[in-house]
Design a protein around this motif. Structure first.
Motif, PDB file in Angstrom:
ATOM      1  N   UNK A 190       8.977  -8.475  -2.934  1.00  0.00           N
ATOM      2  CA  UNK A 190       7.991  -9.198  -3.725  1.00  0.00           C
ATOM      3  C   UNK A 190       6.738  -9.633  -3.012  1.00  0.00           C
ATOM      4  N   UNK A 191       6.547  -9.236  -1.753  1.00  0.00           N
ATOM      5  CA  UNK A 191       5.407  -9.742  -0.991  1.00  0.00           C
ATOM      6  C   UNK A 191       4.382  -8.659  -0.680  1.00  0.00           C
ATOM      7  N   UNK A 192       4.801  -7.579  -0.063  1.00  0.00           N
ATOM      8  CA  UNK A 192       3.883  -6.522   0.352  1.00  0.00           C
ATOM      9  C   UNK A 192       3.743  -5.504  -0.779  1.00  0.00           C
ATOM     10  N   UNK A 193       2.868  -5.792  -1.723  1.00  0.00           N
ATOM     11  CA  UNK A 193       2.628  -4.907  -2.853  1.00  0.00           C
ATOM     12  C   UNK A 193       1.201  -5.128  -3.350  1.00  0.00           C
ATOM     13  N   UNK A 194       0.756  -4.259  -4.240  1.00  0.00           N
ATOM     14  CA  UNK A 194      -0.629  -4.322  -4.725  1.00  0.00           C
ATOM     15  C   UNK A 194      -0.643  -4.163  -6.234  1.00  0.00           C
ATOM     16  N   UNK A 195      -1.131  -5.201  -6.942  1.00  0.00           N
ATOM     17  CA  UNK A 195      -1.351  -5.093  -8.382  1.00  0.00           C
ATOM     18  C   UNK A 195      -2.701  -4.434  -8.635  1.00  0.00           C
ATOM     19  N   UNK A 196      -2.717  -3.452  -9.537  1.00  0.00           N
ATOM     20  CA  UNK A 196      -3.944  -2.690  -9.779  1.00  0.00           C
ATOM     21  C   UNK A 196      -4.038  -2.364 -11.267  1.00  0.00           C
ATOM     22  N   UNK A 197      -5.210  -2.634 -11.862  1.00  0.00           N
ATOM     23  CA  UNK A 197      -5.430  -2.368 -13.284  1.00  0.00           C
ATOM     24  C   UNK A 197      -6.559  -1.357 -13.448  1.00  0.00           C
ATOM     25  N   UNK A 240     -12.137  -1.027  -5.871  1.00  0.00           N
ATOM     26  CA  UNK A 240     -11.299  -0.914  -4.679  1.00  0.00           C
ATOM     27  C   UNK A 240     -10.510  -2.211  -4.529  1.00  0.00           C
ATOM     28  N   UNK A 241      -9.204  -2.083  -4.266  1.00  0.00           N
ATOM     29  CA  UNK A 241      -8.371  -3.253  -3.976  1.00  0.00           C
ATOM     30  C   UNK A 241      -7.480  -2.921  -2.784  1.00  0.00           C
ATOM     31  N   UNK A 242      -7.164  -3.936  -2.001  1.00  0.00           N
ATOM     32  CA  UNK A 242      -6.312  -3.710  -0.843  1.00  0.00           C
ATOM     33  C   UNK A 242      -5.329  -4.861  -0.686  1.00  0.00           C
ATOM     34  N   UNK A 243      -4.172  -4.564  -0.117  1.00  0.00           N
ATOM     35  CA  UNK A 243      -3.180  -5.573   0.238  1.00  0.00           C
ATOM     36  C   UNK A 243      -2.870  -5.398   1.714  1.00  0.00           C
ATOM     37  N   UNK A 244      -2.936  -6.503   2.437  1.00  0.00           N
ATOM     38  CA  UNK A 244      -2.746  -6.481   3.888  1.00  0.00           C
ATOM     39  C   UNK A 244      -1.572  -7.379   4.225  1.00  0.00           C
ATOM     40  N   UNK A 253      -1.993   7.200 -12.793  1.00  0.00           N
ATOM     41  CA  UNK A 253      -1.184   6.234 -13.542  1.00  0.00           C
ATOM     42  C   UNK A 253      -1.286   6.387 -15.051  1.00  0.00           C
ATOM     43  N   UNK A 254      -2.383   6.974 -15.553  1.00  0.00           N
ATOM     44  CA  UNK A 254      -2.549   7.269 -16.981  1.00  0.00           C
ATOM     45  C   UNK A 254      -2.356   6.021 -17.853  1.00  0.00           C
ATOM     46  N   UNK A 255      -3.006   4.929 -17.466  1.00  0.00           N
ATOM     47  CA  UNK A 255      -2.878   3.681 -18.209  1.00  0.00           C
ATOM     48  C   UNK A 255      -4.054   2.772 -17.887  1.00  0.00           C
ATOM     49  N   UNK A 256      -4.282   1.798 -18.764  1.00  0.00           N
ATOM     50  CA  UNK A 256      -5.231   0.723 -18.465  1.00  0.00           C
ATOM     51  C   UNK A 256      -4.488  -0.609 -18.314  1.00  0.00           C
ATOM     52  N   UNK A 257      -3.170  -0.541 -18.254  1.00  0.00           N
ATOM     53  CA  UNK A 257      -2.359  -1.729 -17.995  1.00  0.00           C
ATOM     54  C   UNK A 257      -2.156  -1.892 -16.494  1.00  0.00           C
ATOM     55  N   UNK A 258      -1.860  -3.104 -16.071  1.00  0.00           N
ATOM     56  CA  UNK A 258      -1.636  -3.358 -14.652  1.00  0.00           C
ATOM     57  C   UNK A 258      -0.400  -2.622 -14.155  1.00  0.00           C
ATOM     58  N   UNK A 259      -0.530  -1.994 -12.994  1.00  0.00           N
ATOM     59  CA  UNK A 259       0.606  -1.381 -12.317  1.00  0.00           C
ATOM     60  C   UNK A 259       0.777  -2.065 -10.963  1.00  0.00           C
ATOM     61  N   UNK A 260       1.956  -1.920 -10.393  1.00  0.00           N
ATOM     62  CA  UNK A 260       2.242  -2.517  -9.092  1.00  0.00           C
ATOM     63  C   UNK A 260       2.654  -1.424  -8.127  1.00  0.00           C
ATOM     64  N   UNK A 261       1.886  -1.259  -7.054  1.00  0.00           N
ATOM     65  CA  UNK A 261       2.244  -0.315  -5.997  1.00  0.00           C
ATOM     66  C   UNK A 261       3.047  -1.076  -4.940  1.00  0.00           C
ATOM     67  N   UNK A 262       4.226  -0.566  -4.617  1.00  0.00           N
ATOM     68  CA  UNK A 262       5.108  -1.255  -3.684  1.00  0.00           C
ATOM     69  C   UNK A 262       5.885  -0.240  -2.851  1.00  0.00           C
ATOM     70  N   UNK A 263       6.520  -0.736  -1.806  1.00  0.00           N
ATOM     71  CA  UNK A 263       7.264   0.116  -0.874  1.00  0.00           C
ATOM     72  C   UNK A 263       8.753  -0.179  -0.979  1.00  0.00           C
ATOM     73  N   UNK A 264       9.560   0.885  -0.987  1.00  0.00           N
ATOM     74  CA  UNK A 264      11.008   0.735  -0.987  1.00  0.00           C
ATOM     75  C   UNK A 264      11.581   1.614   0.116  1.00  0.00           C
ATOM     76  N   UNK A 265      12.673   1.148   0.688  1.00  0.00           N
ATOM     77  CA  UNK A 265      13.296   1.914   1.763  1.00  0.00           C
ATOM     78  C   UNK A 265      14.792   2.029   1.531  1.00  0.00           C
ATOM     79  N   UNK A 266      15.391   3.011   2.187  1.00  0.00           N
ATOM     80  CA  UNK A 266      16.818   3.225   2.126  1.00  0.00           C
ATOM     81  C   UNK A 266      17.288   3.769   3.470  1.00  0.00           C
ATOM     82  N   UNK A 267      18.609   3.797   3.652  1.00  0.00           N
ATOM     83  CA  UNK A 267      19.182   4.325   4.889  1.00  0.00           C
ATOM     84  C   UNK A 267      20.409   5.163   4.558  1.00  0.00           C
ATOM     85  N   UNK A 268      20.804   6.014   5.482  1.00  0.00           N
ATOM     86  CA  UNK A 268      21.970   6.868   5.251  1.00  0.00           C
ATOM     87  C   UNK A 268      23.130   6.523   6.179  1.00  0.00           C
TER      88      UNK A 268
END
Length: 202
Positions: free
Chosen positions: A69-76, A45-49, A149-164
């Motif tokens: 680059x700040x609010x994200x979670x690296x997970x392997x 279990x990993x968490x980013x706060x 994720x189908x991998x044993x390499x590190x992945x990064x979970x992050x949030x992106x936003x957009x507007x219309x």
């Protein structure tokens, strides 16, 4: 592969176990034995706060990571066959313009997590968003999703936003637009938690 151990009457032989078994102790006074490990359960279990409260400039037609680059979670993951259960909770304040709406998506590296495969025309997919001119308001955007994720390499979970809306705008994270220093204006926090789930339970 046999093991010699001593019990109350002398040396004893424990024959070799089968592939994948673990040696198990029964505690003081008990003889060792082979144990078959059961599949399933939570592997890690990993968490980013994120508790800072700030404004994020969002441009029309582009994805902006919040905050960059700040609010994200690296997970392997430990196994490519395991799944990752994701819990996300993001607090969004009101926009700087009543003509703008913001949408937030969760991404694994650059790929959207939990994409909507339904026909949606020009609609933009998201797991949360806001459209309000109430400057004191804060909206939660939440997601629970079983990712593969189908991998044993590190992945990064992050949030992106957009507007219309027209041009760029500012959305607020963990605070309202007004952000007045009084008892009626809370500051909040956002988080993402990832549970690696053994493939034996899925």
């Amino acid at each position: 592969g046999d093991i010699l151990y001593r019990d109350g009457s002398g040396l004893q032989r424990l024959g070799a176990g089968t592939a994948g078994q673990l040696l198990k102790t029964g505690g003081s006074g008990a003889n060792p034995s082979w144990h078959t490990q059961q599949a399933g359960g939570i592997v890690q279990v990993k968490t980013a706060h994120y508790s800072l409260n700030l404004g994020v400039t969002v441009a029309v037609g582009s994805l902006t990571q919040i905050p960059t680059g700040t609010f994200s979670l690296n997970f392997t993951p430990t196994s490519a066959s395991n799944k990752v259960m994701l819990f996300a909770d993001v607090k969004i304040g009101d926009m700087t313009s009543a003509a703008n709406r913001v949408r937030i998506g969760l991404y694994r590296d650059s790929a959207e997590v939990a994409p909507n495969t339904d026909t949606r025309g020009s609609r933009t997919h998201a797991f949360g968003g806001a459209y309000s001119i109430q400057e004191r308001e804060i909206r939660p955007a939440t997601l629970m999703y079983l990712d593969n994720p189908n991998t044993t390499s590190q992945v990064n979970y992050n949030f992106k936003c957009t507007t219309d809306g027209g041009g760029s705008m500012t959305m607020y994270l963990n605070r309202s637009k007004l952000h007045a220093d009084d008892g009626g204006q809370p500051v909040m926090s956002s988080s993402i938690t990832a549970f690696e789930i053994d493939s034996g339970v899925l």
